[in-house]
Motif scaffolding. Structure first.
Motif, PDB file in Angstrom:
ATOM      1  N   LEU A  75       0.830  -1.206   0.000  1.00  0.00           N
ATOM      2  CA  LEU A  75       0.000   0.000   0.000  1.00  0.00           C
ATOM      3  C   LEU A  75       0.863   1.252   0.000  1.00  0.00           C
ATOM      4  CD1 LEU A  75      -2.884   1.167   0.208  1.00  0.00           C
ATOM      5  CD2 LEU A  75      -2.619   1.063   2.692  1.00  0.00           C
ATOM      6  N   VAL A  76       1.882   1.256   0.827  1.00  0.00           N
ATOM      7  CA  VAL A  76       2.794   2.401   0.906  1.00  0.00           C
ATOM      8  C   VAL A  76       3.531   2.580  -0.419  1.00  0.00           C
ATOM      9  CG1 VAL A  76       4.902   3.271   2.006  1.00  0.00           C
ATOM     10  CG2 VAL A  76       3.062   2.318   3.410  1.00  0.00           C
ATOM     11  N   GLU A  77       4.047   1.484  -0.968  1.00  0.00           N
ATOM     12  CA  GLU A  77       4.769   1.560  -2.243  1.00  0.00           C
ATOM     13  C   GLU A  77       3.873   2.104  -3.354  1.00  0.00           C
ATOM     14  OE1 GLU A  77       7.961   1.087  -3.057  1.00  0.00           O
ATOM     15  OE2 GLU A  77       8.427   0.724  -0.947  1.00  0.00           O
ATOM     16  N   ARG A  78       2.633   1.649  -3.401  1.00  0.00           N
ATOM     17  CA  ARG A  78       1.704   2.119  -4.427  1.00  0.00           C
ATOM     18  C   ARG A  78       1.421   3.610  -4.262  1.00  0.00           C
ATOM     19  NH1 ARG A  78      -3.575  -0.715  -4.091  1.00  0.00           N
ATOM     20  NH2 ARG A  78      -4.218   1.074  -2.891  1.00  0.00           N
ATOM     21  N   SER A  79       1.233   4.047  -3.024  1.00  0.00           N
ATOM     22  CA  SER A  79       0.980   5.472  -2.763  1.00  0.00           C
ATOM     23  C   SER A  79       2.175   6.325  -3.146  1.00  0.00           C
ATOM     24  CB  SER A  79       0.650   5.687  -1.284  1.00  0.00           C
ATOM     25  OG  SER A  79      -0.531   5.035  -0.932  1.00  0.00           O
ATOM     26  N   ILE A  80       3.368   5.851  -2.851  1.00  0.00           N
ATOM     27  CA  ILE A  80       4.586   6.586  -3.213  1.00  0.00           C
ATOM     28  C   ILE A  80       4.722   6.681  -4.724  1.00  0.00           C
ATOM     29  CG2 ILE A  80       7.106   6.497  -3.177  1.00  0.00           C
ATOM     30  CD1 ILE A  80       6.879   5.355  -0.318  1.00  0.00           C
ATOM     31  N   LYS A  81       4.481   5.572  -5.412  1.00  0.00           N
ATOM     32  CA  LYS A  81       4.589   5.554  -6.878  1.00  0.00           C
ATOM     33  C   LYS A  81       3.602   6.539  -7.504  1.00  0.00           C
ATOM     34  CE  LYS A  81       4.590   2.439 -10.818  1.00  0.00           C
ATOM     35  NZ  LYS A  81       4.445   1.079 -11.297  1.00  0.00           N
ATOM     36  N   GLU A  82       2.370   6.563  -7.000  1.00  0.00           N
ATOM     37  CA  GLU A  82       1.370   7.499  -7.521  1.00  0.00           C
ATOM     38  C   GLU A  82       1.786   8.945  -7.272  1.00  0.00           C
ATOM     39  OE1 GLU A  82      -2.338   6.428  -5.706  1.00  0.00           O
ATOM     40  OE2 GLU A  82      -2.476   4.527  -6.795  1.00  0.00           O
ATOM     41  N   ALA A  83       2.337   9.222  -6.082  1.00  0.00           N
ATOM     42  CA  ALA A  83       2.771  10.581  -5.746  1.00  0.00           C
ATOM     43  C   ALA A  83       3.917  11.016  -6.659  1.00  0.00           C
ATOM     44  CB  ALA A  83       3.181  10.651  -4.284  1.00  0.00           C
ATOM     45  N   ILE A  84       4.833  10.104  -6.954  1.00  0.00           N
ATOM     46  CA  ILE A  84       5.952  10.422  -7.850  1.00  0.00           C
ATOM     47  C   ILE A  84       5.422  10.758  -9.245  1.00  0.00           C
ATOM     48  CG2 ILE A  84       7.949   9.442  -9.070  1.00  0.00           C
ATOM     49  CD1 ILE A  84       8.581   7.889  -6.461  1.00  0.00           C
ATOM     50  N   GLU A  85       4.490   9.935  -9.727  1.00  0.00           N
ATOM     51  CA  GLU A  85       3.924  10.154 -11.062  1.00  0.00           C
ATOM     52  C   GLU A  85       3.188  11.489 -11.144  1.00  0.00           C
ATOM     53  OE1 GLU A  85       1.554   6.660 -11.659  1.00  0.00           O
ATOM     54  OE2 GLU A  85       3.301   5.399 -12.088  1.00  0.00           O
ATOM     55  N   GLN A  86       2.568  11.914 -10.049  1.00  0.00           N
ATOM     56  CA  GLN A  86       1.827  13.173 -10.028  1.00  0.00           C
ATOM     57  C   GLN A  86       2.735  14.370  -9.742  1.00  0.00           C
ATOM     58  OE1 GLN A  86      -1.218  12.578  -7.083  1.00  0.00           O
ATOM     59  NE2 GLN A  86      -2.206  10.930  -8.239  1.00  0.00           N
ATOM     60  N   GLY A  87       4.029  14.103  -9.495  1.00  0.00           N
ATOM     61  CA  GLY A  87       4.980  15.183  -9.256  1.00  0.00           C
ATOM     62  C   GLY A  87       4.907  15.789  -7.862  1.00  0.00           C
ATOM     63  N   GLN A  88       4.319  15.078  -6.923  1.00  0.00           N
ATOM     64  CA  GLN A  88       4.173  15.623  -5.573  1.00  0.00           C
ATOM     65  C   GLN A  88       5.496  15.698  -4.814  1.00  0.00           C
ATOM     66  OE1 GLN A  88       1.140  13.390  -3.535  1.00  0.00           O
ATOM     67  NE2 GLN A  88      -0.462  13.978  -4.979  1.00  0.00           N
ATOM     68  N   PHE A  89       6.517  15.008  -5.288  1.00  0.00           N
ATOM     69  CA  PHE A  89       7.814  15.030  -4.616  1.00  0.00           C
ATOM     70  C   PHE A  89       8.803  15.976  -5.298  1.00  0.00           C
ATOM     71  CE2 PHE A  89       6.737  10.450  -3.320  1.00  0.00           C
ATOM     72  CZ  PHE A  89       6.188  10.870  -2.121  1.00  0.00           C
ATOM     73  N   ASP A  90       8.347  16.652  -6.350  1.00  0.00           N
ATOM     74  CA  ASP A  90       9.220  17.603  -7.029  1.00  0.00           C
ATOM     75  C   ASP A  90       9.445  18.816  -6.130  1.00  0.00           C
ATOM     76  OD1 ASP A  90       9.061  15.851  -9.109  1.00  0.00           O
ATOM     77  OD2 ASP A  90       7.705  17.068 -10.325  1.00  0.00           O
ATOM     78  N   ASN A  91      10.656  19.338  -6.135  1.00  0.00           N
ATOM     79  CA  ASN A  91      11.008  20.558  -5.410  1.00  0.00           C
ATOM     80  C   ASN A  91      10.851  20.450  -3.893  1.00  0.00           C
ATOM     81  OD1 ASN A  91      11.528  21.857  -7.902  1.00  0.00           O
ATOM     82  ND2 ASN A  91       9.339  22.254  -8.131  1.00  0.00           N
ATOM     83  N   LEU A  92      11.035  19.279  -3.356  1.00  0.00           N
ATOM     84  CA  LEU A  92      11.000  19.133  -1.899  1.00  0.00           C
ATOM     85  C   LEU A  92      12.330  19.616  -1.308  1.00  0.00           C
ATOM     86  CD1 LEU A  92       9.390  15.612  -1.345  1.00  0.00           C
ATOM     87  CD2 LEU A  92       8.371  17.833  -0.887  1.00  0.00           C
TER      88      LEU A  92
END
Length: 125
Positions: A7-24
């Motif tokens: 579940l965590v891995e899937r959530s992280i993958k989705e966040a990466i695809e949506q660019g939520q980790f950009d510019n952290l």
């Protein structure tokens, strides 16, 4: 535990695809992780979750309470207040020993030396 990890891995993958980790802040730098080498591997995930939610295991909470009480004893302004903190500290020590934990950290700490020094100074006045 596999379900939670997936579940965590899937959530992280989705966040990466949506660019939520950009510019952290700290992007591209190594993470500063706590040393959890003394925690059994099968308990590490649950300990991290508890830590992030602000929960401390009983032993750590009691240890923190004991150190805080030692600080209060040092800064107590009168004998009655100091005696009250000593009584609470004795109770915390008893709980630690009864639960099978050591209280050596109290005797070996700088707090213990500071408490003794402060009390000796007060008793000499």
């Amino acid at each position: 535990m596999l379900f939670l990890e997936a579940l965590v891995e899937r959530s992280i993958k989705e966040a990466i695809e949506q660019g939520q980790f950009d510019n952290l802040p700290g992007a591209g730098r190594p993470l500063l992780l706590d040393d959890d080498s003394l925690v059994p591997e099968n308990l590490r995930m649950s300990y991290r979750i508890m830590k992030m939610s602000g929960y401390l295991p009983e032993e750590l909470q009691l240890r923190q309470d004991a150190l805080n009480l030692q600080t209060l004893i040092i800064h107590a302004t009168n004998t009655e207040e100091r005696n009250g903190y000593h009584a609470e500290l004795t109770l915390v020590k008893t709980k630690l020993v009864h639960a099978g934990f050591t209280i050596d950290f109290l005797d070996k700490s700088d707090y213990a030396d500071a408490v003794k020094e402060r009390l000796l100074k007060r008793n000499c006045k």
